[in-house]
Structures are given as structure tokens and as C-alpha cells.
Design a protein around this motif. Structure first.
Motif, PDB file in Angstrom:
ATOM      1  N   ILE A  63      42.427  41.700  32.805  1.00 45.61           N
ATOM      2  CA  ILE A  63      41.988  42.005  31.439  1.00 45.61           C
ATOM      3  C   ILE A  63      40.495  41.719  31.309  1.00 45.61           C
ATOM      4  O   ILE A  63      39.741  42.514  30.735  1.00 45.61           O
ATOM      5  CB  ILE A  63      42.794  41.189  30.404  1.00 45.61           C
ATOM      6  CG1 ILE A  63      44.281  41.537  30.481  1.00 45.61           C
ATOM      7  CG2 ILE A  63      42.237  41.376  29.006  1.00 45.61           C
ATOM      8  CD1 ILE A  63      44.632  42.949  30.135  1.00 45.61           C
ATOM      9  N   GLU A  64      40.053  40.605  31.849  1.00 47.45           N
ATOM     10  CA  GLU A  64      38.634  40.252  31.792  1.00 47.45           C
ATOM     11  C   GLU A  64      37.790  41.306  32.504  1.00 47.45           C
ATOM     12  O   GLU A  64      36.725  41.709  32.006  1.00 47.45           O
ATOM     13  CB  GLU A  64      38.409  38.885  32.420  1.00 47.45           C
ATOM     14  CG  GLU A  64      36.983  38.404  32.286  1.00 47.45           C
ATOM     15  CD  GLU A  64      36.815  36.994  32.786  1.00 47.45           C
ATOM     16  OE1 GLU A  64      35.733  36.713  33.326  1.00 47.45           O
ATOM     17  OE2 GLU A  64      37.739  36.183  32.652  1.00 47.45           O
ATOM     18  N   LEU A  65      38.245  41.773  33.650  1.00 50.20           N
ATOM     19  CA  LEU A  65      37.529  42.805  34.379  1.00 50.20           C
ATOM     20  C   LEU A  65      37.470  44.095  33.574  1.00 50.20           C
ATOM     21  O   LEU A  65      36.430  44.754  33.516  1.00 50.20           O
ATOM     22  CB  LEU A  65      38.190  43.046  35.739  1.00 50.20           C
ATOM     23  CG  LEU A  65      37.576  44.131  36.617  1.00 50.20           C
ATOM     24  CD1 LEU A  65      36.097  43.874  36.883  1.00 50.20           C
ATOM     25  CD2 LEU A  65      38.354  44.232  37.924  1.00 50.20           C
ATOM     26  N   ALA A  66      38.559  44.452  32.928  1.00 46.55           N
ATOM     27  CA  ALA A  66      38.577  45.662  32.095  1.00 46.55           C
ATOM     28  C   ALA A  66      37.534  45.577  30.986  1.00 46.55           C
ATOM     29  O   ALA A  66      36.793  46.534  30.738  1.00 46.55           O
ATOM     30  CB  ALA A  66      39.967  45.872  31.499  1.00 46.55           C
ATOM     31  N   PHE A  67      37.436  44.441  30.335  1.00 46.98           N
ATOM     32  CA  PHE A  67      36.455  44.277  29.267  1.00 46.98           C
ATOM     33  C   PHE A  67      35.024  44.292  29.810  1.00 46.98           C
ATOM     34  O   PHE A  67      34.118  44.812  29.169  1.00 46.98           O
ATOM     35  CB  PHE A  67      36.740  43.011  28.458  1.00 46.98           C
ATOM     36  CG  PHE A  67      37.765  43.240  27.396  1.00 46.98           C
ATOM     37  CD1 PHE A  67      37.396  43.591  26.107  1.00 46.98           C
ATOM     38  CD2 PHE A  67      39.110  43.118  27.680  1.00 46.98           C
ATOM     39  CE1 PHE A  67      38.339  43.827  25.129  1.00 46.98           C
ATOM     40  CE2 PHE A  67      40.079  43.354  26.706  1.00 46.98           C
ATOM     41  CZ  PHE A  67      39.691  43.712  25.430  1.00 46.98           C
ATOM     42  N   GLU A  68      34.840  43.749  31.004  1.00 43.57           N
ATOM     43  CA  GLU A  68      33.517  43.786  31.626  1.00 43.57           C
ATOM     44  C   GLU A  68      33.102  45.223  31.910  1.00 43.57           C
ATOM     45  O   GLU A  68      31.980  45.639  31.606  1.00 43.57           O
ATOM     46  CB  GLU A  68      33.533  42.975  32.918  1.00 43.57           C
ATOM     47  CG  GLU A  68      32.222  42.995  33.668  1.00 43.57           C
ATOM     48  CD  GLU A  68      32.313  42.245  34.988  1.00 43.57           C
ATOM     49  OE1 GLU A  68      31.861  42.820  36.005  1.00 43.57           O
ATOM     50  OE2 GLU A  68      32.830  41.117  35.002  1.00 43.57           O
ATOM     51  N   LEU A  69      34.030  46.009  32.475  1.00 46.16           N
ATOM     52  CA  LEU A  69      33.710  47.394  32.793  1.00 46.16           C
ATOM     53  C   LEU A  69      33.554  48.234  31.524  1.00 46.16           C
ATOM     54  O   LEU A  69      32.798  49.212  31.520  1.00 46.16           O
ATOM     55  CB  LEU A  69      34.769  47.977  33.724  1.00 46.16           C
ATOM     56  CG  LEU A  69      34.804  47.350  35.116  1.00 46.16           C
ATOM     57  CD1 LEU A  69      35.919  47.953  35.953  1.00 46.16           C
ATOM     58  CD2 LEU A  69      33.476  47.486  35.817  1.00 46.16           C
ATOM     59  N   ARG A  70      34.242  47.859  30.469  1.00 44.80           N
ATOM     60  CA  ARG A  70      34.066  48.553  29.192  1.00 44.80           C
ATOM     61  C   ARG A  70      32.637  48.374  28.690  1.00 44.80           C
ATOM     62  O   ARG A  70      32.036  49.304  28.165  1.00 44.80           O
ATOM     63  CB  ARG A  70      35.058  48.033  28.150  1.00 44.80           C
ATOM     64  CG  ARG A  70      34.904  48.749  26.803  1.00 44.80           C
ATOM     65  CD  ARG A  70      35.796  48.196  25.755  1.00 44.80           C
ATOM     66  NE  ARG A  70      35.276  46.915  25.278  1.00 44.80           N
ATOM     67  CZ  ARG A  70      35.729  46.306  24.209  1.00 44.80           C
ATOM     68  NH1 ARG A  70      36.722  46.808  23.512  1.00 44.80           N
ATOM     69  NH2 ARG A  70      35.212  45.152  23.834  1.00 44.80           N
TER      70      ARG A  70
END
Length: 130
Positions: A76-83
């Protein structure tokens, strides 16, 4: 004492779990995430849990996790970073989450979809893995 009676504590010790920020930067986790992001054509999306299920037992061990569920906060953290970089949208119940929603606001599952451009070559993936 014979050699067979020696006990090597580091040989059986479980690695300490990584903080999710550290785990989100793990090359294997990022590679699985980017692969799904690259191969899922918009408007299609994938579950964050699908990334976790791609992790091998060895990759989970290196991350300090016993099972795929423990990897979810890092994914989830990675998804938000890439967002933040404009690479993906994060969806909850079919709606794109606004920029004001953070990873700490999430309860339950989310879906992720690629935004805009396609990663046609390994250069883009290599950029994320560095």
C-alpha cells in the motif's frame, strides 16, 4: 564437544521484520508491483493483495514476513509513493482516491491501475528498482 553439537544461533534466527518503508523499497516487491502495473491495461486494475501473492517464500523471508498478508502495508505504501509520481491511481470501491487520502487513511483492500503512459521498456522499471 564435537562439531555436530555446536549451535549456531544465526543459522535458525528469523530475520527481523522490516519497517514498511524499508520493505516498500525492496527490489523484489517493487519488481512484482511494477510488473502488474505494466501488464494491466487501463481501465483494468489489480488488487494490492495480488502483489503480495507473487512474493516467493524466499522473498517473504528476506522481508521478515511469515506470509503474504504481512506484506500488505508495504505494498500500500509503495502504491501511494508511485501515485505521487503520477504512475498509478488507487481505487476504493471503484472510485479513485483523492490526493488528500494517504496510506494511513486506508482500511481494507484497494485496487491499483496504471495512469497514463505504458512502460514499454526496461528503462522505466530499472528506474524504480534503483
Amino acid at each position: 564437544m564435537s562439531m555436530s553439537t555446536w549451535w549456531w544461533p544465526w543459522a535458525t534466527a528469523k530475520p527481523q521484520p522490516m519497517h514498511s518503508t524499508d520493505a516498500a523499497h525492496n527490489p523484489a516487491l517493487r519488481a512484482h508491483f511494477i510488473t502488474l502495473l505494466d501488464t494491466t491495461e487501463p481501465p483494468g486494475s489489480f488488487k494490492a493483495s495480488e502483489v503480495a501473492l507473487l512474493l516467493t517464500p524466499k522473498e517473504l523471508f528476506v522481508l521478515g514476513y511469515e506470509n503474504a498478508t504481512e506484506a500488505m502495508p508495504a505494498i500500500i505504501e509503495l502504491a501511494f509513493e508511485l501515485r505521487e509520481f503520477g504512475d498509478c491511481d488507487i481505487l476504493k470501491k471503484g472510485k479513485v482516491l483523492g490526493e488528500d487520502v494517504t496510506a494511513f487513511d486506508i482500511e481494507g483492500g484497494v485496487r491499483i491501475r496504471r495512469r497514463g503512459m505504458r512502460f514499454d521498456d526496461g528503462d522505466r522499471m530499472a528506474e524504480y528498482l534503483e
